[in-house]
Design a protein around this motif. Sequence first.
Motif, short mmCIF file in Angstrom:
data_model
loop_
_atom_site.label_atom_id
_atom_site.label_comp_id
_atom_site.label_asym_id
_atom_site.label_seq_id
_atom_site.Cartn_x
_atom_site.Cartn_y
_atom_site.Cartn_z
N LYS A 213 61.89 14.79 45.13
CA LYS A 213 61.64 14.51 46.54
C LYS A 213 61.75 15.80 47.37
CE LYS A 213 63.27 9.73 46.35
NZ LYS A 213 64.29 8.76 46.83
N SER A 216 58.70 17.86 46.77
CA SER A 216 57.53 17.41 47.54
C SER A 216 57.66 17.82 49.00
CB SER A 216 57.38 15.90 47.42
OG SER A 216 58.51 15.24 47.97
N VAL A 217 58.90 17.64 49.55
CA VAL A 217 59.12 18.06 50.94
C VAL A 217 58.90 19.57 51.08
CG1 VAL A 217 60.85 18.25 52.76
CG2 VAL A 217 60.69 16.16 51.42
N CYS A 218 59.43 20.32 50.11
CA CYS A 218 59.23 21.78 50.15
C CYS A 218 57.76 22.16 50.05
CB CYS A 218 60.02 22.44 49.02
SG CYS A 218 61.82 22.38 49.26
N LYS A 219 57.01 21.40 49.21
CA LYS A 219 55.58 21.68 49.09
C LYS A 219 54.88 21.43 50.42
CE LYS A 219 54.92 20.92 44.14
NZ LYS A 219 54.28 20.07 43.11
N GLU A 220 55.23 20.28 51.06
CA GLU A 220 54.62 20.00 52.36
C GLU A 220 54.97 21.09 53.36
OE1 GLU A 220 55.97 16.17 53.45
OE2 GLU A 220 54.75 15.10 51.95
N GLU A 221 56.27 21.48 53.38
CA GLU A 221 56.66 22.56 54.29
C GLU A 221 55.94 23.85 53.95
OE1 GLU A 221 60.87 22.83 54.05
OE2 GLU A 221 61.24 21.02 55.23
N SER A 222 55.76 24.09 52.63
CA SER A 222 55.06 25.31 52.21
C SER A 222 53.61 25.28 52.68
CB SER A 222 55.12 25.44 50.69
OG SER A 222 54.39 26.56 50.26
N ASP A 223 52.95 24.10 52.54
CA ASP A 223 51.57 23.99 53.02
C ASP A 223 51.49 24.23 54.53
OD1 ASP A 223 50.76 23.44 50.46
OD2 ASP A 223 50.91 21.27 50.71
N THR A 224 52.47 23.61 55.25
CA THR A 224 52.49 23.81 56.70
C THR A 224 52.69 25.28 57.05
OG1 THR A 224 53.45 21.60 56.93
CG2 THR A 224 53.59 23.06 58.84
N ARG A 226 51.95 27.80 55.18
CA ARG A 226 50.74 28.55 54.83
C ARG A 226 49.70 28.42 55.94
NH1 ARG A 226 50.06 26.92 48.42
NH2 ARG A 226 51.76 28.25 47.64
N GLU A 227 49.55 27.19 56.46
CA GLU A 227 48.59 27.02 57.56
C GLU A 227 49.01 27.86 58.77
OE1 GLU A 227 48.46 22.87 58.29
OE2 GLU A 227 47.33 22.39 56.46
#
Length: 354
Positions: A213, A216-224, A226-227
């Motif tokens: 979990k 996944s949260v870290c990935k979402e934060e990473s995507d954010t 990156r944007e």
Amino acid sequence: MGEQPIYTTRAHVFQIDPTTKKNWVPASKQAVTVSYFYDSTRNSYRIISVDGTKVIINSTITPNMTFTKTSQKFGQWADSRANTVFGLGFSSEQQLAKFAEKFQEVKESAKLARDKSQEKADTLSNHSQESGRETPSTNQASSINGTDDEKIFHVAPEAAVLKSENDRLQSAVELSNTNTKKWETELQTLRDNNARLVDALQESSANVESWKKQLSVCKEESDTLREKIAELEAQCAEADQEKQKNAQLSLRVQELEAELNDKEQELENLRKQAEIIPQLMAECECITAKLQAAEVKNGELEGRVGSLQVDIDDSTQKQGHMKGELKKFMDILDGKIDELHEFRQGLSKLGVDN
């Protein structure tokens, strides 16, 4: 005490392909922890490595094992009990050298431990063989028929032998009891270790979900992030363009300031020249008056020149007339001279004749 880690490092773990026995198969996706463990109860050494909840190396080191360096950063050893060959890829030569040095050290310690256990086993075996050989003799002695004196004669030394054997057997039994207690302690330690490992595995399994979990949260934060980084990079590019425009404008402003300074200098020069204009106007009027007087004089001189030209023309005509008259006179004079010459010649002839 149980097992305790004595050395820990990180490396990429590989195992030999069981089918081909030639190719290496990665046992871990990334560098994992590889540790030497020492079990004080069994006096043994193991190499253990865990990737998450999976045990990828559990190799007990024996004196017959050999660690081989196959390259500058890779080494391997064969484990006959696990029926495989383990390979380790290190990030530096120093780590490989230190791991190989520790392997040799642990191997020597395992050899010493095996020799000590072999000596203890040989000692127990000798004691058991001696007791086995002497027990039948006591039975035989007790079955001998004879007189009472003979029986007493035979029993006395046999009793001393039996007593010594009994003492040895008692010491062997005590040693066996001590070993049994050690083994029971070791068994209990192993059970405790297994229980702790089970608890740790259960806890790790429970933590895996939370880690997933969090991942996944870290990935979402990473995507954010990156944007945001992409937006910031675009803004930085725009800022760089603005900086370039500002630099160009600064250069243009400097050029305009230089031109303005030049114009101001020219204006100052013109102002200085304007201050001189009245003097120049006075001089110009003076020069104009002089010019007009010169023009008047010039007119007068032109009149004089005209009259002189007329006089010159008259003189020229008179001179031409005089030249004509003079030529006539010369011609007459030449005739007279010729006549005089002829006359002189006649007189000379007359004088000669006379």
